[in-house]
Design an enzyme around this catalytic site. Sequence first.
Site, PDB file in Angstrom:
ATOM      1  N   ASP A 152      38.669  36.407  42.066  1.00 52.67           N
ATOM      2  CA  ASP A 152      39.984  36.639  42.650  1.00 52.67           C
ATOM      3  C   ASP A 152      39.965  36.512  44.162  1.00 52.67           C
ATOM      4  OD1 ASP A 152      41.170  37.145  40.235  1.00 52.67           O
ATOM      5  OD2 ASP A 152      40.838  39.299  40.326  1.00 52.67           O
TER       6      ASP A 152
ATOM      7  N   ASP B 223      42.659  48.574  41.161  1.00 55.76           N
ATOM      8  CA  ASP B 223      43.124  47.669  40.114  1.00 55.76           C
ATOM      9  C   ASP B 223      44.445  48.109  39.492  1.00 55.76           C
ATOM     10  OD1 ASP B 223      40.999  46.015  40.510  1.00 55.76           O
ATOM     11  OD2 ASP B 223      39.961  46.478  38.645  1.00 55.76           O
TER      12      ASP B 223
ATOM     13  N   ARG C  33      33.634  36.538  39.952  1.00 54.36           N
ATOM     14  CA  ARG C  33      32.950  37.359  40.927  1.00 54.36           C
ATOM     15  C   ARG C  33      31.740  38.078  40.347  1.00 54.36           C
ATOM     16  NH1 ARG C  33      32.330  37.929  46.375  1.00 54.36           N
ATOM     17  NH2 ARG C  33      31.528  40.005  46.801  1.00 54.36           N
TER      18      ARG C  33
ATOM     19  N   LYS D 226      37.035  45.297  30.802  1.00 55.86           N
ATOM     20  CA  LYS D 226      36.574  44.078  31.470  1.00 55.86           C
ATOM     21  C   LYS D 226      35.523  44.401  32.520  1.00 55.86           C
ATOM     22  CE  LYS D 226      38.420  40.893  35.025  1.00 55.86           C
ATOM     23  NZ  LYS D 226      37.344  41.167  35.936  1.00 55.86           N
ATOM     24  N   ASN D 227      35.765  45.432  33.326  1.00 53.53           N
ATOM     25  CA  ASN D 227      34.862  45.745  34.430  1.00 53.53           C
ATOM     26  C   ASN D 227      33.576  46.417  33.968  1.00 53.53           C
ATOM     27  OD1 ASN D 227      36.697  44.691  36.231  1.00 53.53           O
ATOM     28  ND2 ASN D 227      37.605  46.672  36.750  1.00 53.53           N
TER      29      ASN D 227
ATOM     30  N   ILE E  81      40.930  49.408  49.726  1.00 53.86           N
ATOM     31  CA  ILE E  81      39.731  48.765  49.197  1.00 53.86           C
ATOM     32  C   ILE E  81      39.681  47.280  49.559  1.00 53.86           C
ATOM     33  CG2 ILE E  81      38.312  48.388  47.147  1.00 53.86           C
ATOM     34  CD1 ILE E  81      38.744  51.334  47.800  1.00 53.86           C
TER      35      ILE E  81
END
Length: 440
Positions: free
Chosen positions: A139, A329, A115, A41-42, A351
């Site tokens: 998010d 994550d 985002r 996904k990222n 983070i």
Amino acid sequence: MAPAEARMRDAAPWWRPDPGESLCIEGGHRLSGAWRVGGAKNAVLPLMVAALLTPHLVTLRRVPAILDVAVLSGLLRRLGAGLAWSQDAAGLSLTICADTVRPRDVDAELVARMRASVLLLGALLARCGEARLPMPGGDAIGLRGVDFHLAGLRAMGATIDLIGGVIEAHAPRGLHGAAIDLPMPSVGATENLLIAAVLARGTTEIRNAAREPEVTDLAQCLVAMGAVIEGIGGPVLVIEGDRPLRGAQHAVLPDRIEIGTMACAAALTDGDLLLQGADAALLGAAGPILAEAGVALTPVAEGLVARRAPGGLVGVDLRTAPFPGFATDLQSPAMALLATATGASAITETIFEQRFRHVDELRRMGAEITLHGRTAWLRGVPRLAGAPVTGTDVRAAAALLLAGLGAAGVTELRGLDHLDRGHEAMVARLLACGAAVERR
């Protein structure tokens, strides 16, 4: 169907959200079988945005069929890009043709849903010399300001104003190279500036760049398109800009967060999963830490076999950090795992300041967790108990799903839009591996 939903479906006709607003999970069932790890996904989102840099065809393979991809597809189509989809045994493939780009036709409703839409700034400024973008959504896990993005683009010659929640950016004479020192190795800022720099005049040097595998994947795709980038995978990226970009074909790298999450699920349920296509090297420091906690990962020809170690689950201390550190994550799934580990654990989140919103939900299920600032202290309990819980972001929803799989009784998980944003066909795939789950 809402207008935004209709635009998403037009751009990504494969998107079919599962029905129901809650997921009922009957705990106590061992997960076993094969789990094909999808594209990250990222990684796929910045790759899709990078396709705006060239009028030639860019084909991405192993695209995850998730909500965020559908949202970004709607955004790209509104900007003028053509999208063609195909399906094979490896998953979805997407070919993007951005021969025409309309920088002012940004879909504000879709931007508010994700985002990663902030990456459009660098692409549109580089390709068109202007961008008008509402502040992106996504998010609710912390401030995650775009200051690093904007400062870097300004250093490259852009004029940027924030007016009424809208980012107005202009570079009528194009962007130019610059030396940029990031205050922290922000993944999003590194990607945004990298995308912008490949079309900018001259040389751009990004120092303190993020080293995450997804950044490397983006850089490698840009090189395949004709960009000249040095230092890939390291903390300093040097980009020789203003090169004509061609089309390319690129396979999205495997999702390391999915690898870690499903490894935790196998260990939590005392199951046995073959994670097809998984690579332990993508986990960085998370691999050894999960192994210390009792998650056994065995390399095989097809990927990794994940199961609980013979010694069971054991409490560990971990601290999130930029890659190669423990990924933020994976913090939420790791907490679900450690909630029933023997002994004590300490999880420090460095983070995002609001990434402990799943703690109260785990407490509903009987987890013993105490928060002190950015550190969560856990005392493992023999077993969690099913309860109504709500996921508040992509990773928290996955963590609560894991907790429900290992809990006694039934867990009702709400907030499934978050689960859909980052996890492909989760219910069907879990059912195939022996879970007892149902969307209602």
